[in-house]
Write an enzyme that holds these catalytic residues in place. Structure first.
Site, PDB file in Angstrom:
ATOM      1  N   ASN A   8     -16.296  48.078   9.818  1.00  0.00           N
ATOM      2  CA  ASN A   8     -17.704  47.941   9.914  1.00  0.00           C
ATOM      3  C   ASN A   8     -18.495  47.544   8.724  1.00  0.00           C
ATOM      4  OD1 ASN A   8     -20.527  48.889   9.865  1.00  0.00           O
ATOM      5  ND2 ASN A   8     -19.946  50.361  11.671  1.00  0.00           N
ATOM      6  N   HIS A  11     -23.001  48.509   5.927  1.00  0.00           N
ATOM      7  CA  HIS A  11     -23.639  49.052   4.752  1.00  0.00           C
ATOM      8  C   HIS A  11     -23.569  47.974   3.739  1.00  0.00           C
ATOM      9  CE1 HIS A  11     -24.222  52.895   6.394  1.00  0.00           C
ATOM     10  NE2 HIS A  11     -23.069  53.153   6.996  1.00  0.00           N
ATOM     11  N   HIS A  44     -23.301  47.477  13.740  1.00  0.00           N
ATOM     12  CA  HIS A  44     -24.038  48.707  14.658  1.00  0.00           C
ATOM     13  C   HIS A  44     -25.722  47.914  14.389  1.00  0.00           C
ATOM     14  CE1 HIS A  44     -25.360  52.982  15.812  1.00  0.00           C
ATOM     15  NE2 HIS A  44     -25.947  52.051  16.222  1.00  0.00           N
ATOM     16  N   ARG A  46     -28.757  49.083  14.977  1.00  0.00           N
ATOM     17  CA  ARG A  46     -29.768  50.047  15.371  1.00  0.00           C
ATOM     18  C   ARG A  46     -31.201  49.917  15.700  1.00  0.00           C
ATOM     19  NH1 ARG A  46     -28.958  55.383  13.796  1.00  0.00           N
ATOM     20  NH2 ARG A  46     -26.774  55.799  13.039  1.00  0.00           N
ATOM     21  N   ARG A  50     -32.236  49.289  10.593  1.00  0.00           N
ATOM     22  CA  ARG A  50     -32.240  49.792   8.999  1.00  0.00           C
ATOM     23  C   ARG A  50     -31.037  49.263   8.235  1.00  0.00           C
ATOM     24  NH1 ARG A  50     -29.797  56.158   9.896  1.00  0.00           N
ATOM     25  NH2 ARG A  50     -31.458  56.059  11.246  1.00  0.00           N
ATOM     26  N   GLU A  71     -21.888  47.612  18.096  1.00  0.00           N
ATOM     27  CA  GLU A  71     -22.127  48.975  18.544  1.00  0.00           C
ATOM     28  C   GLU A  71     -23.521  49.132  18.563  1.00  0.00           C
ATOM     29  OE1 GLU A  71     -19.091  51.137  15.542  1.00  0.00           O
ATOM     30  OE2 GLU A  71     -21.255  51.593  15.067  1.00  0.00           O
ATOM     31  N   THR A 102     -24.332  58.257  13.013  1.00  0.00           N
ATOM     32  CA  THR A 102     -24.111  58.523  14.267  1.00  0.00           C
ATOM     33  C   THR A 102     -23.399  59.915  14.518  1.00  0.00           C
ATOM     34  OG1 THR A 102     -23.812  56.354  14.709  1.00  0.00           O
ATOM     35  CG2 THR A 102     -23.071  57.700  16.362  1.00  0.00           C
ATOM     36  N   GLU A 152     -13.594  55.338  22.221  1.00  0.00           N
ATOM     37  CA  GLU A 152     -13.592  55.579  20.724  1.00  0.00           C
ATOM     38  C   GLU A 152     -13.961  56.985  20.530  1.00  0.00           C
ATOM     39  OE1 GLU A 152     -15.666  52.997  18.084  1.00  0.00           O
ATOM     40  OE2 GLU A 152     -15.350  54.233  16.587  1.00  0.00           O
ATOM     41  N   HIS A 195     -15.292  57.071  12.470  1.00  0.00           N
ATOM     42  CA  HIS A 195     -16.349  58.070  11.890  1.00  0.00           C
ATOM     43  C   HIS A 195     -15.726  58.955  10.642  1.00  0.00           C
ATOM     44  CE1 HIS A 195     -20.711  58.774  11.894  1.00  0.00           C
ATOM     45  NE2 HIS A 195     -20.186  59.822  11.350  1.00  0.00           N
TER      46      HIS A 195
END
Ligand code: PXP
Length: 245
Positions: A8, A11, A44, A46, A50, A71, A102, A152, A195
Site C-alpha cells: 500500500n 503514505h 486507498h 479516501r 488526505r 481501496e 481504517t 480481507e 492492517h
C-alpha cells in the site's frame, strides 16, 4: 504456496501532501515495490483525499503492471471512479472522516445495497470485489452471499495484541483469524489479510494456510526511511517467506 504481498503506497502520498510538493511520487514508489518483488500495489482513495488523489489512481492504473487494488468506501462517488479506472480489485472499506486510519471492518449487513451494486458493476467491467471485514463468521458468509470474490480480514486487533503481556489475547485473535479464514476458503472465497502488519508480527498471520495475500502499507513505508523502499519490501517478503516460502 507463497503468500502474495501487495504494498500500500498511501503514505508516500502522505509525505508528499504534507508539503504540497510533487515528490515523493506514489507512482515511482509503486515501480520500486514491483521491482523489489511486490505482487501488487494497493492505494486507498479516501473521501477527504488526505493522501492518494484521483490523479494518482489514474496514473497508477496506467502504469502498474502487477495488480492494482483500489481501496474505497462503498459510495456512489467511488463506484463511478472505480468504473472509470477499472482496477483489478476493488476493496470496500469502512470510512469515517475523523478516523486516523481504517479502524474496523465493513458493516456488510448495513451496506448490503451498495456492496451489491459494487459487485454487479465490478462484474460488468472485469474487476473483482474484496470486502475488508472483521474476522467474524457471519460476515464471512454474508460476503459470499453478496457475490464478493475475496475477503480481507482486518488484522488490527491481532496487531494491537502483539505487545508484551498480551500473549493470551494475541492467541485468541489469531484463532479468530484462522477460523474466519478457514470458513471463507471452504465456501470459495479467497482470503487476504491486512492492517497494522509489520515484519515482526506478520509471521503467525501468514502461517494460516488459507491466507493467500497480505496488504501492507504503513510499516513498509516506515522501514523505507531507514532501509530504502526496495530493501523494506525485500525484508517484508523475506519475513513472509520464512513462514510460508
Ligand atoms: N488493508 C486495508 C483494507 C486497509 O484499509 C489498510 C490501511 O489503509 C491496509 C490494508 C494497510 O494497513 P497498514 O497501512 O496498517 O499496513
Amino acid at each position: 504456496m507463497s503468500v502474495r504481498l501487495h504494498v500500500n503506497v498511501d503514505h508516500v502520498a502522505t509525505v508528499r501532501n504534507a508539503r504540497g510538493t510533487r515528490y515523493p511520487d506514489p507512482l515511482f514508489a509503486a515501480h520500486v515495490c514491483e521491482a523489489a518483488g511486490a505482487d501488487g500495489i494497493t492505494a486507498h482513495l479516501r473521501e477527504d483525499r488526505r493522501h492518494i488523489t484521483d490523479d494518482d489512481i489514474v496514473r497508477l492504473r496506467a502504469s502498474v503492471t502487477s495488480h492494482l487494488n483500489l481501496e474505497c468506501a462503498a459510495t456512489e462517488e467511488m463506484l463511478e471512479i472505480a468504473a472509470r479506472v477499472v482496477p483489478d480489485t476493488i476493496t470496500l472499506v469502512p470510512e469515517r472522516r475523523q478516523e486516523r486510519t481504517t479502524e474496523g471492518g465493513l458493516d456488510v449487513a448495513g451496506q448490503r445495497t451498495m456492496v451489491g451494486r459494487f459487485v454487479e458493476a465490478a462484474g460488468r467491467i472485469g474487476a473483482r470485489v474484496s470486502l475488508f471485514i472483521a474476522p467474524d463468521e457471519e460476515t464471512v458468509r454474508l460476503s459470499k452471499d453478496l457475490g464478493a470474490k475475496q475477503i480481507e480480514l482486518h488484522t488490527g486487533e491481532y496487531c494491537h495484541a502483539c505487545e508484551p503481556g498480551k500473549t493470551a489475547q494475541r492467541d485468541r485473535e489469531l484463532e479468530r483469524l484462522a477460523r474466519a479464514a478457514d470458513l471463507a476458503s471452504t465456501i470459495g472465497l479467497e482470503v487476504a489479510a491486512g492492517h497494522g502488519l509489520t515484519r515482526h508480527n506478520v509471521g503467525p498471520v501468514v502461517a494460516i494456510g488459507a491466507i493467500a495475500e497480505v496488504n501492507i502499507g504503513h510499516s513498509i513505508i516506515a522501514d523505507a526511511i531507514f532501509l530504502g523502499l526496495a530493501k523494506a519490501v525485500e525484508e517484508m517478503r523475506a519475513a513472509i517467506d520464512r513462514r510460508r516460502g
